[in-house]
Design an enzyme around this catalytic site. Structure first.
Site, PDB file in Angstrom:
ATOM      1  N   SER A  49      20.029  46.953  79.777  1.00 25.15           N
ATOM      2  CA  SER A  49      20.184  47.204  78.352  1.00 25.15           C
ATOM      3  C   SER A  49      21.006  48.735  78.361  1.00 25.15           C
ATOM      4  O   SER A  49      20.606  49.431  79.434  1.00 25.15           O
ATOM      5  CB  SER A  49      19.028  47.144  77.485  1.00 25.15           C
ATOM      6  OG  SER A  49      17.976  48.032  77.809  1.00 25.15           O
TER       7      SER A  49
ATOM      8  N   HIS B 103      26.238  49.417  71.868  1.00 22.41           N
ATOM      9  CA  HIS B 103      25.032  48.950  72.474  1.00 22.41           C
ATOM     10  C   HIS B 103      25.263  47.650  73.119  1.00 22.41           C
ATOM     11  O   HIS B 103      26.228  46.862  72.938  1.00 22.41           O
ATOM     12  CB  HIS B 103      24.002  48.499  71.454  1.00 22.41           C
ATOM     13  CG  HIS B 103      23.049  47.571  71.919  1.00 22.41           C
ATOM     14  ND1 HIS B 103      23.086  46.288  71.362  1.00 22.41           N
ATOM     15  CD2 HIS B 103      21.585  47.659  72.594  1.00 22.41           C
ATOM     16  CE1 HIS B 103      21.930  45.749  71.657  1.00 22.41           C
ATOM     17  NE2 HIS B 103      21.120  46.485  72.576  1.00 22.41           N
TER      18      HIS B 103
ATOM     19  N   ASN C 243      23.008  44.651  75.573  1.00 18.87           N
ATOM     20  CA  ASN C 243      21.848  44.049  76.349  1.00 18.87           C
ATOM     21  C   ASN C 243      22.179  42.735  76.917  1.00 18.87           C
ATOM     22  O   ASN C 243      22.560  41.704  75.913  1.00 18.87           O
ATOM     23  CB  ASN C 243      20.817  43.911  75.272  1.00 18.87           C
ATOM     24  CG  ASN C 243      19.465  43.286  75.770  1.00 18.87           C
ATOM     25  OD1 ASN C 243      19.301  42.112  75.614  1.00 18.87           O
ATOM     26  ND2 ASN C 243      18.547  44.178  76.267  1.00 18.87           N
ATOM     27  N   TYR C 244      21.627  42.354  78.014  1.00 17.62           N
ATOM     28  CA  TYR C 244      21.887  40.978  78.626  1.00 17.62           C
ATOM     29  C   TYR C 244      20.469  40.582  79.050  1.00 17.62           C
ATOM     30  O   TYR C 244      19.820  41.563  79.978  1.00 17.62           O
ATOM     31  CB  TYR C 244      23.098  40.742  79.573  1.00 17.62           C
ATOM     32  CG  TYR C 244      24.353  40.946  78.618  1.00 17.62           C
ATOM     33  CD1 TYR C 244      24.708  39.875  77.953  1.00 17.62           C
ATOM     34  CD2 TYR C 244      24.987  42.019  78.706  1.00 17.62           C
ATOM     35  CE1 TYR C 244      25.765  40.044  77.268  1.00 17.62           C
ATOM     36  CE2 TYR C 244      26.135  42.119  77.667  1.00 17.62           C
ATOM     37  CZ  TYR C 244      26.590  41.007  77.280  1.00 17.62           C
ATOM     38  OH  TYR C 244      27.785  41.220  76.470  1.00 17.62           O
TER      39      TYR C 244
ATOM     40  N   HIS D 205      16.624  46.166  54.399  1.00 16.99           N
ATOM     41  CA  HIS D 205      16.145  47.175  53.333  1.00 16.99           C
ATOM     42  C   HIS D 205      17.197  48.324  52.735  1.00 16.99           C
ATOM     43  O   HIS D 205      17.055  48.863  51.962  1.00 16.99           O
ATOM     44  CB  HIS D 205      15.205  48.128  53.851  1.00 16.99           C
ATOM     45  CG  HIS D 205      15.381  48.734  55.195  1.00 16.99           C
ATOM     46  ND1 HIS D 205      15.700  48.381  56.333  1.00 16.99           N
ATOM     47  CD2 HIS D 205      15.658  50.160  55.195  1.00 16.99           C
ATOM     48  CE1 HIS D 205      15.891  49.252  57.164  1.00 16.99           C
ATOM     49  NE2 HIS D 205      15.897  50.503  56.463  1.00 16.99           N
TER      50      HIS D 205
END
Length: 342
Positions: free
Chosen positions: A107, A121, A123-124, A185
């Site tokens: 990551s 960003h 990630n794997y 949110h």
């Protein structure tokens, strides 16, 4: 349209050396990305901390700080194993109960200093537990100032990687990324997205076990239908290609923006928008939740957080400003691959 999921007995079996092969790739990916980023920064270097997990496993955390380009960033490799599955996994795969598990991944999060360079960003990851296995991952871009050509380049790079393996990958995984990196949110996306996929095990449709089957990603996957010709080797090849697409997708953007002049206004807006990154990672991010549930290394789990950030009560961008354009256009899902640019 309802897509039936095949019986568990149809799950393709991974090769006997699956864990070692994926682990070696994840380590190599970390090495390649760190070398590429050091060259791109032209000054900063990564500091490495190797760590061990008492319950089983460990990793290498690498952090770059106060470079020419990157104010702070981290590239983390980890492999963990154990006997007690975390609740987040059992909720998705009750058939994994009673089996030991193995998980490995790489990551990365980069926070550039110049507000005109986007945060990024990646990630794997790979997971095994008894009869259960899957690949997951993706990459996404979070700009602070809007440049359509940057968004188009980033998305086009990953679409090309997807298209090399299965023509419908991008159509589903782009929508899944828009869905996943959404702050409920706040009512806005974290950035301009990219691709995101999870629970890819060669059965079911491409939105396998996704949380919103009636949403755009789930509906697109239902249109594509069950993909019957994906196996472990094909999915591993896809994950490798995506991992190696990162540098050519991101480096040209950095080169275009790194010398753009900026001042206090841009810096204050960057710090304010970084707050959204913190909110997402601490409230929604699955990797953060999984790491904390499995007693992972806290410093490595939270390395994605920016070094400086600020919040402002009831902030409103100035009408007609570039900050307003970010909100109006770039924090909403768009068809960036086909976006017209000058």
């Amino acid at each position: 349209m309802t897509v039936a999921t095949p019986n568990l007995t149809t799950v393709p079996v991974p090769p006997s050396d699956s864990r070692e092969r994926v682990k070696q790739f994840m380590q190599t990916l970390q090495d390649e990305i760190c070398a590429g980023l050091e060259a791109l920064d032209g000054g900063g270097q990564f500091r490495e901390d190797s760590w061990e997990r008492p319950e089983g496993g460990g990793g290498r955390s690498r952090v770059i700080r106060e470079g020419n380009v990157f104010e702070q960033g981290g590239v983390n490799f980890s492999e963990v194993w154990g006997e007690k599955l975390p609740p987040s996994i059992l909720a998705q795969y009750p058939e994994a109960a009673g089996h030991g598990y193995f998980a490995t991944g790489t990551s990365m999060v980069l926070h550039p200093r110049n507000p005109y360079i986007p945060t990024v960003h990646l990630n794997y990851r790979y997971f095994e537990a008894g009869p259960v296995w899957w690949f997951g991952g993706g990459a996404d871009l979070t700009p602070y100032y809007p440049f359509a050509e940057d968004a188009k380049h980033f998305h086009s790079s990953f679409k090309a990687a997807c298209d090399r393996h299965y023509p419908q990958f991008y159509d589903v995984f782009k929508l899944w990324c828009d869905e996943y990196f959404f702050l409920k949110h706040r009512g806005e996306t974290r950035g301009i997205g990219g691709i995101f996929f999870d629970y890819q095990d060669g059965r079911g449709d491409l939105y396998n076990k996704g949380p919103a089957p009636s949403g755009p990603a789930g509906q697109k996957a239902a249109e594509v239908g069950i993909v019957s010709d994906l196996n472990w080797e094909k999915l591993f090849a896809f994950a490798q290609d995506c991992g190696r697409t990162f540098l050519p997708a991101y480096s040209p953007i950095v080169e275009r923006r790194k010398d753009t002049p900026w001042g206090d206004r841009e810096r204050q807006f960057q710090l304010y928008r970084r707050g959204r990154y913190v909110e997402f990672n601490l409230v929604y991010d699955r990797g953060t939740i999984f790491g904390l549930q499995t007693n992972g290394r806290t410093e490595s789990i939270l390395m994605s957080l920016p070094p400086l950030v600020r919040w402002e009560y009831m902030y409103q961008p100035e009408a007609g400003s570039r900050e307003q354009e970010l909100y109006d256009v770039f924090l909403k899902p768009q068809d960036w691959v086909n976006w017209p640019t000058a």
